[in-house]
Design a protein around this motif. Structure first.
Motif, PDB file in Angstrom:
ATOM      1  N   ARG A  83       0.825  -1.204   0.000  1.00 38.63           N
ATOM      2  CA  ARG A  83       0.000   0.000   0.000  1.00 38.63           C
ATOM      3  C   ARG A  83       0.862   1.257   0.000  1.00 38.63           C
ATOM      4  O   ARG A  83       0.554   2.228  -0.705  1.00 38.63           O
ATOM      5  N   ARG A  84       1.954   1.262   0.765  1.00 32.10           N
ATOM      6  CA  ARG A  84       2.835   2.434   0.775  1.00 32.10           C
ATOM      7  C   ARG A  84       3.438   2.676  -0.600  1.00 32.10           C
ATOM      8  O   ARG A  84       3.503   3.817  -1.071  1.00 32.10           O
ATOM      9  N   LEU A  85       3.855   1.593  -1.253  1.00 30.13           N
ATOM     10  CA  LEU A  85       4.452   1.729  -2.581  1.00 30.13           C
ATOM     11  C   LEU A  85       3.410   2.188  -3.598  1.00 30.13           C
ATOM     12  O   LEU A  85       3.679   3.066  -4.432  1.00 30.13           O
ATOM     13  N   TYR A  86       2.218   1.612  -3.515  1.00 30.40           N
ATOM     14  CA  TYR A  86       1.172   1.984  -4.472  1.00 30.40           C
ATOM     15  C   TYR A  86       0.776   3.453  -4.291  1.00 30.40           C
ATOM     16  O   TYR A  86       0.639   4.200  -5.275  1.00 30.40           O
ATOM     17  N   ASP A  87       0.587   3.874  -3.054  1.00 25.77           N
ATOM     18  CA  ASP A  87       0.216   5.271  -2.794  1.00 25.77           C
ATOM     19  C   ASP A  87       1.303   6.227  -3.274  1.00 25.77           C
ATOM     20  O   ASP A  87       1.003   7.335  -3.748  1.00 25.77           O
ATOM     21  N   PHE A  88       2.550   5.801  -3.161  1.00 30.15           N
ATOM     22  CA  PHE A  88       3.661   6.623  -3.658  1.00 30.15           C
ATOM     23  C   PHE A  88       3.561   6.759  -5.180  1.00 30.15           C
ATOM     24  O   PHE A  88       3.766   7.850  -5.730  1.00 30.15           O
ATOM     25  N   CYS A  89       3.237   5.662  -5.843  1.00 28.31           N
ATOM     26  CA  CYS A  89       3.080   5.696  -7.306  1.00 28.31           C
ATOM     27  C   CYS A  89       1.921   6.608  -7.710  1.00 28.31           C
ATOM     28  O   CYS A  89       2.019   7.354  -8.689  1.00 28.31           O
ATOM     29  N   VAL A  90       0.838   6.552  -6.956  1.00 26.41           N
ATOM     30  CA  VAL A  90      -0.315   7.408  -7.250  1.00 26.41           C
ATOM     31  C   VAL A  90       0.071   8.874  -7.108  1.00 26.41           C
ATOM     32  O   VAL A  90      -0.290   9.715  -7.942  1.00 26.41           O
ATOM     33  N   ALA A  91       0.809   9.179  -6.049  1.00 30.85           N
ATOM     34  CA  ALA A  91       1.164  10.573  -5.770  1.00 30.85           C
ATOM     35  C   ALA A  91       2.183  11.125  -6.758  1.00 30.85           C
ATOM     36  O   ALA A  91       2.169  12.322  -7.067  1.00 30.85           O
ATOM     37  N   THR A 129      -1.522   4.616 -14.415  1.00 31.96           N
ATOM     38  CA  THR A 129      -2.761   4.373 -15.160  1.00 31.96           C
ATOM     39  C   THR A 129      -2.490   3.547 -16.408  1.00 31.96           C
ATOM     40  O   THR A 129      -3.189   2.562 -16.697  1.00 31.96           O
ATOM     41  N   LEU A 130      -1.479   3.934 -17.144  1.00 25.47           N
ATOM     42  CA  LEU A 130      -1.111   3.194 -18.355  1.00 25.47           C
ATOM     43  C   LEU A 130      -0.773   1.743 -18.044  1.00 25.47           C
ATOM     44  O   LEU A 130      -1.235   0.814 -18.722  1.00 25.47           O
ATOM     45  N   ASN A 131       0.017   1.543 -17.020  1.00 24.02           N
ATOM     46  CA  ASN A 131       0.489   0.192 -16.715  1.00 24.02           C
ATOM     47  C   ASN A 131      -0.615  -0.711 -16.165  1.00 24.02           C
ATOM     48  O   ASN A 131      -0.640  -1.908 -16.452  1.00 24.02           O
ATOM     49  N   LEU A 132      -1.524  -0.154 -15.387  1.00 23.20           N
ATOM     50  CA  LEU A 132      -2.644  -0.965 -14.900  1.00 23.20           C
ATOM     51  C   LEU A 132      -3.548  -1.392 -16.054  1.00 23.20           C
ATOM     52  O   LEU A 132      -4.075  -2.512 -16.063  1.00 23.20           O
TER      53      LEU A 132
END
Length: 604
Positions: free
Chosen positions: A54-62, A69-72
């Motif tokens: 979750r920490r890594l994902y939130d960092f990617c979002v920020a 978005t492209l990669n998902l």
């Protein structure tokens, strides 16, 4: 001071570490790392794996929301694992929604890559229906970003047209959550999409309930956006809704309107409707409210109230006049006796709308009497009986009006059976002569949910003896769902009511067993033929309503019969969970209403 420096260093170190991981994650061409991260985000929230991911994902979002978005989307497009694909778009839909609510916009450069990738996702062959519902949210967010940049997305219009030809339901989903779009965009697919919408609306038994709901929402949104099609759309929506009620499927209309209320609230929050758009929705809500029963009217009123509170709404005198006329007629009838109201209802020169107002007033008057808020004398109740039978025998009465009339009959029967020995011979004769008009006779019979005893029970048994052969023949499963199959649903309901009335009659034990077998076999065949939604579930819901009204006089035999029946139905292989839930609800009603000595296992 040293502690502060240490904390800052730790934070910087973690940020640097996350930056390296994020870049590595999003730069990997095969997306294995991102796929692993997605799966970790669907583990238990208290786990170390989840919190780290979750920490890594939130960092990617920020920091890398465009690239994320492209990669998902690429994970969804290229992965062979259905669960992973679904998780990837669920995650993306939630992320884009949060970003949109915070005012974040995708970059123009990223949008140039995201748009064609998303089109590829939308047109993937054999996509699951659940995927379409999630992709709908993603399309909405991306389209909103395109609109904010003042750009066009013609390829999406072409995509909707293509889907309208190959997978109309997916096309409905793609279209529904789009932000306000211009006429040139809509014209690319308008006629084909509307054609497919009307196919679903006019063939409700061919499609699942959720498909009809989706089609109604699509029709209404098309009407809001395209002024030239509004009259055609309104007329067809009303006509198909009328047909739905006539086929005994008002439950679908009620559910559709409940969904529509929520959909319109969201739509109205995103854009300001014009005067003409408000007028369209006001007329729709007013006219749809005149089609169905109480729940339909409640939803229609919510829509009408929402529209009238809008800035650009201008009252339509003709709608207000009709409302005032109904209110005036109803208030006028409050000065009349029950018999005078029924005489007015039976007058041939009155139009259907006025007659419905009259029978509603009589129904309300009898409800007040039953609840103790009003009082009618015995003679007045007796005077209603012969005229009610004449009204029941009338041909061509609108179905909704007849259903209110049947409820009036119920209230009169309750009073008749309670204050004396009068078994109301003519009523049982009407039911017994079911060959003349099976649907109406069996509907009246199922409305008589009160306890019966003595002479009333004897006359009921005679009527049921005549009714059972008609019920049995109509329990044969229909071969197709292209025509009105409400006869089967009424036969199923009638079979249940007949059985529950005869279960304590020793001489009819064999008949009850035969009816039960026929009910179970018929349902099993319909489930096997995939005709469950349009028929079986409707029958189950009606039986649920009947049990809710009858349970207070059930004893051991009735209780065990119902429990045994729903258990056998529940065990039919291939039955959908939605149908089983209705059976479970019936079981809950029974369990709450009886003592422990009557209780038996529901499943197994």
């Amino acid at each position: 001071m040293a502690e502060t420096d240490s904390t800052e260093e730790a934070a910087m170190s973690e940020s640097s570490n996350l930056m390296m991981k994020a870049r590595d994650l999003l730069a990997t061409p095969n997306h294995e790392g991102l796929a692993f991260l997605v799966d970790q985000l669907f583990t238990h929230r208290q786990s170390v794996e989840y919190q780290t991911s979750r920490r890594l994902y939130d960092f990617c979002v920020a920091n890398f929301s465009n690239c994320l978005t492209l990669n998902l989307l690429k994970v969804y497009l290229h992965s062979s694992e259905a669960v992973l694909r679904f998780r990837s778009i669920v995650l993306l839909s939630e992320t884009l929604t949060k970003l949109r609510n915070r005012g974040f916009e995708l970059s123009p450069v990223a949008l140039n890559e995201i748009k064609p990738l998303l089109i590829s996702c939308l047109t993937m062959p054999k996509a699951r229906k659940s995927d379409a519902k999630i992709l709908r949210i993603i399309v909405s967010s991306v389209a909103f970003n395109v609109m904010m940049l003042g750009r066009n997305w013609d390829e999406l219009g072409d995509c909707i047209l293509s889907l309208a030809n190959s997978d109309p339901l997916r096309a409905f989903n793609v279209f529904l959550d789009l932000p306000p779009v211009n006429g040139a965009f809509i014209n690319r697919f308008l006629h084909k999409l509307l054609e497919e919408v009307l196919k679903v609306l006019y063939h409700p038994e061919l499609d699942k309930e959720e498909d009809w709901i989706l089609a109604l929402e699509t029709a209404i949104k098309l009407g809001i956006l395209d002024s030239e099609s509004r009259r055609e759309i309104l007329d067809n929506v009303l006509k198909s809704s009328n047909a739905l009620v006539s086929m005994g499927m008002e439950q679908i209309l009620q559910e559709a309107l409940q969904h529509l209320v929520k959909f319109l609230e969201k739509e109205a929050s995103l854009c300001k409707w014009s005067k003409n758009q408000c007028g369209f929705m006001a007329e729709f809500s007013f006219r749809i409210g005149g089609i169905g029963g109480r729940k339909t009217k409640e939803s229609a009123k919510k829509i009408f109230r929402m529209v009238t509170e809008m800035e650009n709404y201008v009252p339509d005198p003709s709608l207000l006049e009709n409302q005032d006329l109904d209110r005036y007629l109803y208030n006028t009838l409050t000065q009349k006796s029950a018999l005078e109201i029924l005489q007015a209802f039976s007058a041939a020169e009155l139009d259907d709308r006025t007659r419905e107002v009259a029978i509603r007033r009589l129904h309300d008057l009898l409800c007040d009497h039953t609840s103790g808020n009003g009082e009618l004398d015995v003679a007045e109740i007796e005077n209603l009986q012969p005229l009610l039978i004449s009204c029941l025998q009338e041909a061509g009465m609108p179905e909704n009006t007849f259903k209110i009339l049947a409820q009036v009959v119920y209230h009169v029967a309750v009073e008749t059976f309670s204050f004396g020995e009068d078994p109301w011979f003519d009523l049982w004769d009407y039911i017994g002569e079911s060959k003349r008009d099976f649907k109406k006779a069996v509907y009246v019979f199922q409305c008589l949910t009160m306890r019966l005893s003595g002479d009333k029970e004897e006359f009921m048994i005679r009527a049921v003896n005549s009714l059972v052969p008609e019920i049995s023949s109509r329990l044969n499963p229909p071969r197709e769902l292209l025509v009105d199959n409400s006869s089967w649903v009424l036969a199923f309901n009638g079979a249940f009511c007949a059985s529950i009335r005869l279960v304590n009659v020793v001489s009819h034990g064999g008949i009850v067993k035969e009816i039960e077998e026929k009910m179970v076999d018929s349902v099993r065949e319909l489930v096997e033929r995939g005709m469950e939604v349009g028929l079986v579930r409707r029958g189950f819901r009606d039986v649920e309503s009947i049990v809710e009204q009858q349970w207070d006089w059930y004893k051991n035999s009735e209780f065990r019969f119902v429990k045994g029946l729903i258990r056998r139905l529940y065990e039919i292989k291939g039955m959908k969970m939605e149908s089983k839930i209705v059976l479970w609800r019936i079981n809950v009603v029974l369990e709450k209403s009886v003592g422990e000595e009557f209780k038996i296992s529901f499943i197994g």
